[in-house]
Scaffold this active site. Structure first.
Site, PDB file in Angstrom:
ATOM      1  N   SER A 171       3.154  84.326 139.683  1.00 48.15           N
ATOM      2  CA  SER A 171       4.332  84.206 138.819  1.00 48.15           C
ATOM      3  C   SER A 171       5.356  83.182 139.316  1.00 48.15           C
ATOM      4  O   SER A 171       5.903  82.432 138.503  1.00 48.15           O
ATOM      5  CB  SER A 171       4.991  85.579 138.639  1.00 48.15           C
ATOM      6  OG  SER A 171       4.114  86.413 137.930  1.00 48.15           O
ATOM      7  N   LYS A 219       5.359  99.433 136.984  1.00 48.19           N
ATOM      8  CA  LYS A 219       5.700  99.240 135.566  1.00 48.19           C
ATOM      9  C   LYS A 219       6.247 100.513 134.911  1.00 48.19           C
ATOM     10  O   LYS A 219       7.084 100.443 134.021  1.00 48.19           O
ATOM     11  CB  LYS A 219       4.481  98.728 134.790  1.00 48.19           C
ATOM     12  CG  LYS A 219       4.134  97.284 135.133  1.00 48.19           C
ATOM     13  CD  LYS A 219       3.015  96.767 134.260  1.00 48.19           C
ATOM     14  CE  LYS A 219       2.592  95.386 134.710  1.00 48.19           C
ATOM     15  NZ  LYS A 219       1.568  94.801 133.830  1.00 48.19           N
ATOM     16  N   GLY A 272     -11.288 100.987 127.984  1.00 46.51           N
ATOM     17  CA  GLY A 272     -10.272 101.524 128.886  1.00 46.51           C
ATOM     18  C   GLY A 272      -9.201 102.245 128.097  1.00 46.51           C
ATOM     19  O   GLY A 272      -8.978 101.956 126.904  1.00 46.51           O
ATOM     20  N   ALA A 273      -8.555 103.199 128.738  1.00 51.37           N
ATOM     21  CA  ALA A 273      -7.471 103.939 128.091  1.00 51.37           C
ATOM     22  C   ALA A 273      -6.379 104.262 129.107  1.00 51.37           C
ATOM     23  O   ALA A 273      -5.690 105.268 129.000  1.00 51.37           O
ATOM     24  CB  ALA A 273      -8.010 105.217 127.455  1.00 51.37           C
ATOM     25  N   ALA A 291      -3.097  99.622 131.147  1.00 51.33           N
ATOM     26  CA  ALA A 291      -3.359  98.282 130.620  1.00 51.33           C
ATOM     27  C   ALA A 291      -3.747  98.339 129.147  1.00 51.33           C
ATOM     28  O   ALA A 291      -3.293  97.525 128.332  1.00 51.33           O
ATOM     29  CB  ALA A 291      -4.464  97.616 131.436  1.00 51.33           C
ATOM     30  N   ASN A 326     -13.789 104.694 126.420  1.00 51.70           N
ATOM     31  CA  ASN A 326     -13.360 104.912 127.801  1.00 51.70           C
ATOM     32  C   ASN A 326     -14.352 105.830 128.489  1.00 51.70           C
ATOM     33  O   ASN A 326     -14.998 106.662 127.845  1.00 51.70           O
ATOM     34  CB  ASN A 326     -11.958 105.550 127.805  1.00 51.70           C
ATOM     35  CG  ASN A 326     -11.354 105.556 129.197  1.00 51.70           C
ATOM     36  OD1 ASN A 326     -11.390 104.541 129.893  1.00 51.70           O
ATOM     37  ND2 ASN A 326     -10.806 106.683 129.616  1.00 51.70           N
ATOM     38  N   THR A 363     -13.695 108.284 130.400  1.00 44.64           N
ATOM     39  CA  THR A 363     -13.244 109.646 130.117  1.00 44.64           C
ATOM     40  C   THR A 363     -12.869 109.720 128.632  1.00 44.64           C
ATOM     41  O   THR A 363     -11.865 109.140 128.206  1.00 44.64           O
ATOM     42  CB  THR A 363     -12.017 110.000 130.988  1.00 44.64           C
ATOM     43  OG1 THR A 363     -12.333 109.700 132.342  1.00 44.64           O
ATOM     44  CG2 THR A 363     -11.632 111.456 130.849  1.00 44.64           C
ATOM     45  N   TYR A 382      -8.427  88.268 136.426  1.00 43.25           N
ATOM     46  CA  TYR A 382      -8.694  86.848 136.651  1.00 43.25           C
ATOM     47  C   TYR A 382      -8.925  86.627 138.138  1.00 43.25           C
ATOM     48  O   TYR A 382      -8.685  87.514 138.948  1.00 43.25           O
ATOM     49  CB  TYR A 382      -7.532  85.976 136.141  1.00 43.25           C
ATOM     50  CG  TYR A 382      -6.232  86.226 136.873  1.00 43.25           C
ATOM     51  CD1 TYR A 382      -5.337  87.161 136.415  1.00 43.25           C
ATOM     52  CD2 TYR A 382      -5.928  85.536 138.044  1.00 43.25           C
ATOM     53  CE1 TYR A 382      -4.161  87.416 137.103  1.00 43.25           C
ATOM     54  CE2 TYR A 382      -4.748  85.779 138.728  1.00 43.25           C
ATOM     55  CZ  TYR A 382      -3.869  86.718 138.248  1.00 43.25           C
ATOM     56  OH  TYR A 382      -2.711  86.972 138.936  1.00 43.25           O
ATOM     57  N   GLY A 409      -8.345  86.706 132.431  1.00 44.68           N
ATOM     58  CA  GLY A 409      -6.968  87.059 132.091  1.00 44.68           C
ATOM     59  C   GLY A 409      -5.912  86.062 132.540  1.00 44.68           C
ATOM     60  O   GLY A 409      -4.713  86.353 132.442  1.00 44.68           O
TER      61      GLY A 409
HETATM   62  P1  ATR Z   1      -4.443 100.418 134.495  1.00 46.72           P
HETATM   63  O1  ATR Z   1      -2.973 100.647 134.518  1.00 46.72           O
HETATM   64  O2  ATR Z   1      -4.892  99.166 135.202  1.00 46.72           O
HETATM   65  O3  ATR Z   1      -5.000 100.531 133.130  1.00 46.72           O
HETATM   66  P2  ATR Z   1      -5.347 103.086 135.072  1.00 46.72           P
HETATM   67  O4  ATR Z   1      -4.250 103.652 134.241  1.00 46.72           O
HETATM   68  O5  ATR Z   1      -5.711 103.724 136.357  1.00 46.72           O
HETATM   69  O6  ATR Z   1      -5.070 101.573 135.442  1.00 46.72           O
HETATM   70  O7  ATR Z   1      -6.649 102.997 134.133  1.00 46.72           O
HETATM   71  C1  ATR Z   1      -7.851 102.491 134.610  1.00 46.72           C
HETATM   72  C2  ATR Z   1      -8.842 102.443 133.452  1.00 46.72           C
HETATM   73  O8  ATR Z   1     -10.059 101.855 133.894  1.00 46.72           O
HETATM   74  C3  ATR Z   1      -9.200 103.810 132.908  1.00 46.72           C
HETATM   75  O9  ATR Z   1      -9.430 103.709 131.532  1.00 46.72           O
HETATM   76  C4  ATR Z   1     -10.482 104.130 133.681  1.00 46.72           C
HETATM   77  O10 ATR Z   1     -11.329 105.077 133.050  1.00 46.72           O
HETATM   78  P3  ATR Z   1     -11.061 106.637 133.248  1.00 46.72           P
HETATM   79  O11 ATR Z   1      -9.958 107.019 132.313  1.00 46.72           O
HETATM   80  O12 ATR Z   1     -12.350 107.275 132.892  1.00 46.72           O
HETATM   81  O13 ATR Z   1     -10.683 106.835 134.684  1.00 46.72           O
HETATM   82  C5  ATR Z   1     -11.127 102.769 133.666  1.00 46.72           C
HETATM   83  N1  ATR Z   1     -12.123 102.603 134.727  1.00 46.72           N
HETATM   84  C6  ATR Z   1     -11.901 102.517 136.043  1.00 46.72           C
HETATM   85  N2  ATR Z   1     -13.061 102.339 136.714  1.00 46.72           N
HETATM   86  C7  ATR Z   1     -14.047 102.330 135.781  1.00 46.72           C
HETATM   87  C8  ATR Z   1     -15.469 102.168 135.832  1.00 46.72           C
HETATM   88  N3  ATR Z   1     -16.117 102.008 136.979  1.00 46.72           N
HETATM   89  N4  ATR Z   1     -16.150 102.172 134.665  1.00 46.72           N
HETATM   90  C9  ATR Z   1     -15.511 102.349 133.492  1.00 46.72           C
HETATM   91  N5  ATR Z   1     -14.177 102.503 133.379  1.00 46.72           N
HETATM   92  C10 ATR Z   1     -13.447 102.500 134.503  1.00 46.72           C
END
Ligand code: ATR
Length: 278
Positions: free
Chosen positions: A17, A66, A128-129, A132, A151, A153, A227, A247
């Site tokens: 940055s 954040k 992802g959920a 980010a 996701n 989960t 990135y 990214g």
């Molecule tokens: P961020 O703020 O970077 O999004 P976070 O809130 O910890 O970090 O979220 C990480 C995300 O990456 C989650 O969606 C996580 O999936 P889970 O909700 O099942 O934990 C996902 N993630 C992390 N490692 C992963 C992996 N090896 N395969 C698939 N998804 C993954």
């Protein structure tokens, strides 16, 4: 007098940055300084207080602060920060502090402007959920794309999809493309997407995301919000014929949006992205 800005994180030494904002300032003739500050893990608010006392005009906020920045600016949050439940940009006014989130706008700008990829009507898979994904989901929907959330989960994907569905009825800027969610990566077999965005942190541990091989529609864009190096997702996408984006452009675009909030001037991003890539 030179106006001072900073980015706060922990760790922060790797941050690009300062370089980005220095290039923006040179390009636009704005008289600002911008530095990287490592706050102690239990000292985010105290660090912001110190900067305000010293007359700084604002700061960016990165991992892991954040959400704390969101709480800090609770009385004066932009709509997009409220939705993201995270703040990456603080603007210090005399008495108040504005909290904003430019991540989603940065992602959308990079995809649409730099990759010339029109989001309207496209099938988008958001992987992802976590924080980010929440930060970018609504700005993507506002561009009229059809979002599917997936996701590891399932419950969290469901929660984000429900939130987005509700937003359709409360936010008139969102077009009525009902967001859906997938029960898991294996459920994606037989489906195709025009855009797949990796908002997971899987790349940090070099973990593979189990995507079926036919997932990319012809001409698809694979976007990884990370990135610096090729993640397993980027490699998979490249090997399956998709156009691949990392990214870095999002990083520069979200910075440009922050610069605009602070200075009222919009810098050109393409030369800055090019400079960072060399
Ligand atoms: P961020 O703020 O970077 O999004 P976070 O809130 O910890 O970090 O979220 C990480 C995300 O990456 C989650 O969606 C996580 O999936 P889970 O909700 O099942 O934990 C996902 N993630 C992390 N490692 C992963 C992996 N090896 N395969 C698939 N998804 C993954």
């Amino acid at each position: 007098m030179t106006d001072r800005y900073a980015v706060i994180g922990n760790p922060i030494s790797h941050s690009k940055s300062p370089q980005i904002h220095k290039l923006f300032a040179e390009q636009t003739g704005q008289d600002i300084s911008y530095e990287a500050i490592a706050a102690p893990l239990d000292g985010f608010a105290a660090t912001v207080e110190r900067l305000r006392k010293e007359g700084y005009k604002g700061c960016n906020v990165t991992v892991p602060f954040k959400f704390e920045a969101f709480k800090y600016a609770q009385l004066n949050l932009s709509d997009r920060a409220q939705v993201a439940k995270a703040v990456n940009t603080l603007k210090f006014n005399d008495e108040t502090v504005l909290g904003d989130n430019t991540d989603g706008a940065g992602l959308v700008a990079d995809i649409e402007r730099n990759f010339c990829f029109v989001l309207q009507g496209k099938r988008t898979l958001l992987m992802g959920a976590g924080g980010a994904a929440w930060g970018v989901a609504l700005p993507l929907m506002e561009k009229g794309t059809h979002i599917t959330i997936v996701n590891r989960t399932e419950d969290k994907a469901f929660e984000l999809a429900v939130f987005l569905q509700r937003s359709i009825f409360t936010n008139h800027t969102i077009q009525r493309n009902t967001p859906t969610f997938s029960k898991g990566y294996s459920e994606l077999a037989g489906k195709q997407f025009d855009l797949i965005i990796n908002a997971t942190s899987a790349g940090l541990t070099d973990s593979e995301i189990p995507l079926p091989s036919g997932i990319f529609a012809p001409g698809a864009l694979a976007y990884d919000m990370m990135y610096g190096r090729e993640t397993p997702f980027m490699k998979f996408a490249r090997e399956h014929g998709a156009q691949v984006a990392d990214g870095l452009g999002m990083l520069v675009e979200q910075a440009a949006e922050a610069f605009y909030i602070w200075r009222g001037v919009r810098p050109e991003t393409a030369p800055v992205i090019a400079a960072l890539r060399t």
